[in-house]
Design an enzyme around this catalytic site. Structure first.
Site, PDB file in Angstrom:
ATOM      1  N   LYS A 169       0.686  -1.423  -0.126  1.00  0.00           N
ATOM      2  CA  LYS A 169       0.175  -0.015   0.016  1.00  0.00           C
ATOM      3  C   LYS A 169       0.954   1.294  -0.048  1.00  0.00           C
ATOM      4  O   LYS A 169       0.555   2.323   0.761  1.00  0.00           O
ATOM      5  CB  LYS A 169      -0.889   0.179   1.214  1.00  0.00           C
ATOM      6  CG  LYS A 169      -1.798  -1.228   1.051  1.00  0.00           C
ATOM      7  CD  LYS A 169      -2.891  -1.190   2.394  1.00  0.00           C
ATOM      8  CE  LYS A 169      -2.122  -2.016   3.524  1.00  0.00           C
ATOM      9  NZ  LYS A 169      -3.071  -2.176   4.470  1.00  0.00           N
ATOM     10  N   ASP A 204      -5.962  -6.829  10.028  1.00  0.00           N
ATOM     11  CA  ASP A 204      -7.338  -6.128  10.150  1.00  0.00           C
ATOM     12  C   ASP A 204      -8.398  -6.820   9.776  1.00  0.00           C
ATOM     13  O   ASP A 204      -9.510  -6.955  10.209  1.00  0.00           O
ATOM     14  CB  ASP A 204      -7.424  -4.773   9.216  1.00  0.00           C
ATOM     15  CG  ASP A 204      -6.769  -4.882   7.739  1.00  0.00           C
ATOM     16  OD1 ASP A 204      -6.354  -5.974   7.546  1.00  0.00           O
ATOM     17  OD2 ASP A 204      -6.949  -4.010   6.907  1.00  0.00           O
TER      18      ASP A 204
HETATM   19  C1  BGC Z   1      -2.193  -6.147   3.404  1.00  0.00           C
HETATM   20  C2  BGC Z   1      -2.949  -6.994   4.406  1.00  0.00           C
HETATM   21  C3  BGC Z   1      -4.263  -6.090   4.601  1.00  0.00           C
HETATM   22  C4  BGC Z   1      -4.845  -5.449   3.393  1.00  0.00           C
HETATM   23  C5  BGC Z   1      -6.053  -4.679   3.947  1.00  0.00           C
HETATM   24  C6  BGC Z   1      -2.767  -5.384   2.330  1.00  0.00           C
HETATM   25  O1  BGC Z   1      -2.028  -4.635   1.533  1.00  0.00           O
HETATM   26  O2  BGC Z   1      -1.250  -6.746   2.734  1.00  0.00           O
HETATM   27  O3  BGC Z   1      -2.179  -7.489   5.489  1.00  0.00           O
HETATM   28  O4  BGC Z   1      -4.968  -6.803   5.461  1.00  0.00           O
HETATM   29  O5  BGC Z   1      -3.904  -4.513   2.983  1.00  0.00           O
HETATM   30  O6  BGC Z   1      -5.523  -3.437   4.559  1.00  0.00           O
END
Ligand code: BGC
Length: 468
Positions: A169, A204
């Site tokens: 992200k 989460d």
């Molecule tokens: C992460 C996950 C997370 C998801 C939603 C992803 O980029 O790798 O661990 O649950 O985003 O937040």
């Protein structure tokens, strides 16, 4: 700006058609994604590294019962915001007595800072919040216990420790990958003089599942559709070959798919490939880059820029701002798609305010088609992913999922705030499962389930014997 509206559709129409063809998700494409997702789940459960899906064991094998009592904290780091919560739990009768929370947005520069800087920031927000006290207090001598929701791929080593595998992200904080994130937080809390302990480290999705299950025993799956995306579900321990040793009495545990890394059978375009190549994690998180909030606006921007450059979508000159990566956000797409005016005023003003684009009614209509194409693909693929999980559980034990009420708890801003996205997702689930089976599958928004869920898991894993 002079706009040659009559020539627009002539030049742009084939480009739009090509985009729609490349993004198409007819039933066979959805079916293939659902089946491949099931197969990947199975392969990831068999052995670490067995598939694109990490199938991370959460160490959450006791779900909240409703008996949890006392004051617990939750920290939530995962996307654009950081949140800290205090939750007073009152047991079976009173349930959640009160929650107090604070949210701050993560300064952009911290997303590529050092690990110490990021965790110091978290600890200082926590310190501030804890100092303010609030209406509820811990009994003397009892330490504050934290459920730490850390929403990145973590290899859990126990319920309260785990090693960061990689950032996602848009985060690229240095010095955290390969480290125990609870240790990083503990060190930062020490530096700030905070005397609390992390009793549960959770993703989460896992926190959302726990939070939703607290109210509804039929919750089997949780999905996040926000900045990023992911899913988890309740699995039988004897269906996890890579899990060795004795199983706890519950016989079940939550498994975190990390489905953002899924990649098979996805209908991708040149815009997806270019965006991926320009990202800080090329080749990774392909499902996430196709269906989650961080990326949908950017895919649309790339398609629109191409149509502007090669098809004069916005007239003879191309607005400079439209060339800026990520200038168009997914919330902008959503705002445009809610426009019900005859002359598409909102579309016009969003384009002008965000990308400096002057538009005609004709070009606004094409912009809407582009948004819809990207969002439709995303919502429908997310639906196929959900069906993939349900299918896998049902294949193992017939009747566990289909033919009875099963709840999929959903959270995340994309799902919450983009009505078209929600509609496409639900349509895809219904198409894949058929009218009868899909009637029993309840896809439910679990608002803030993750905050309460993390606090509940802190309570379930409290080091104190008795709740108070
Ligand atoms: C992460 C996950 C997370 C998801 C939603 C992803 O980029 O790798 O661990 O649950 O985003 O937040």
């Amino acid at each position: 700006m002079a706009v040659r509206s009559s020539s627009i559709s002539v030049a742009v129409a084939p480009m739009l058609t090509k985009l729609q063809q490349d993004c198409a998700t007819p039933l066979p494409v959805l079916r293939n994604v659902a089946d491949s997702m099931s197969a990947d789940i199975r392969a990831g459960l068999a052995v670490d590294g067995g598939s694109d899906l990490k199938m991370i064991l959460s160490y959450v094998d006791r779900l909240p019962t409703g008996n949890e009592k006392g004051l617990f904290y939750a920290l939530d780091l995962g996307g654009t915001n950081f949140r800290v919560l205090r939750v007073q739990l009152g047991g079976k009768d009173e349930r959640v007595i009160a929650t107090e929370s604070e949210q701050v947005s993560i300064p952009q520069e911290l997303m590529s800072a050092t690990s110490e800087e990021l965790f110091d920031f978290i600890a200082s927000v926590l310190a501030n919040f804890a100092q303010k006290g609030g209406n509820f207090h811990l009994p003397p001598g009892r330490k504050g216990e934290i459920g730490f929701t850390f929403s990145f791929p973590v290899k859990q080593t126990s319920i309260d420790s785990g090693i960061l595998i990689k950032w996602t992200k848009g985060f690229s904080v240095s010095g955290t990958a390969g480290k125990d994130v609870v240790a990083c937080l503990n060190e930062a809390m020490d530096r700030k003089g905070i005397d609390m302990r992390v009793s549960a480290l959770v993703n989460d999705t896992v926190a959302t599942l726990a939070g939703a299950r607290y109210w509804d025993d039929d919750v089997m799956v949780a999905v996040i559709l926000g900045t990023g995306t992911n899913a988890c579900y309740v699995e039988r321990m004897d269906a996890i070959p890579k899990l060795q040793g004795d199983f706890p009495s519950s016989g079940r545990t939550i498994v975190n798919l990390e489905w953002g890394a899924y990649r098979k059978g996805l209908p991708l375009t040149v815009f997806d490939r270019d965006m991926d190549a320009a990202s800080i994690n090329p080749g990774e998180q392909i499902f996430e880059k196709t269906i989650s909030g961080m990326y949908l606006g950017e895919i649309a921007r790339r398609a629109l820029l191409y149509m502007a450059e090669e098809g004069s979508l916005f007239g003879t000159s191309v607005p400079e701002k439209l060339s800026m990566p990520f200038v168009l956000g997914t919330p902008d797409l959503s705002a445009m798609q809610q426009d019900t005016t005859d002359d598409l005023q909102t579309v016009g003003s969003v384009l002008y305010d965000v990308a400096g684009v002057e538009s005609t009614l004709n070009s606004r209509k094409i912009v809407l088609e582009v948004c819809d194409t990207i969002v439709k693909r995303a919502g429908r693929l997310a639906g196929a992913g959900i069906v993939g999980i349900l299918q896998k559980i049902e294949e193992d034990t017939q009747g566990v999922i289909f033919g009875k009420r099963t709840v999929v708890a959903m959270d995340g801003g994309l799902y919450e705030r983009y009505s078209q996205y929600r509609r496409y997702l639900k349509e895809s689930v219904a198409e894949l499962l058929g009218p009868e089976t899909s009637q029993n599958i309840v896809i439910e928004h679990s608002k803030d389930g993750s905050g309460i869920g993390a606090a509940l898991l802190a309570a379930t894993n409290s080091k104190y014997d008795r709740n108070y």
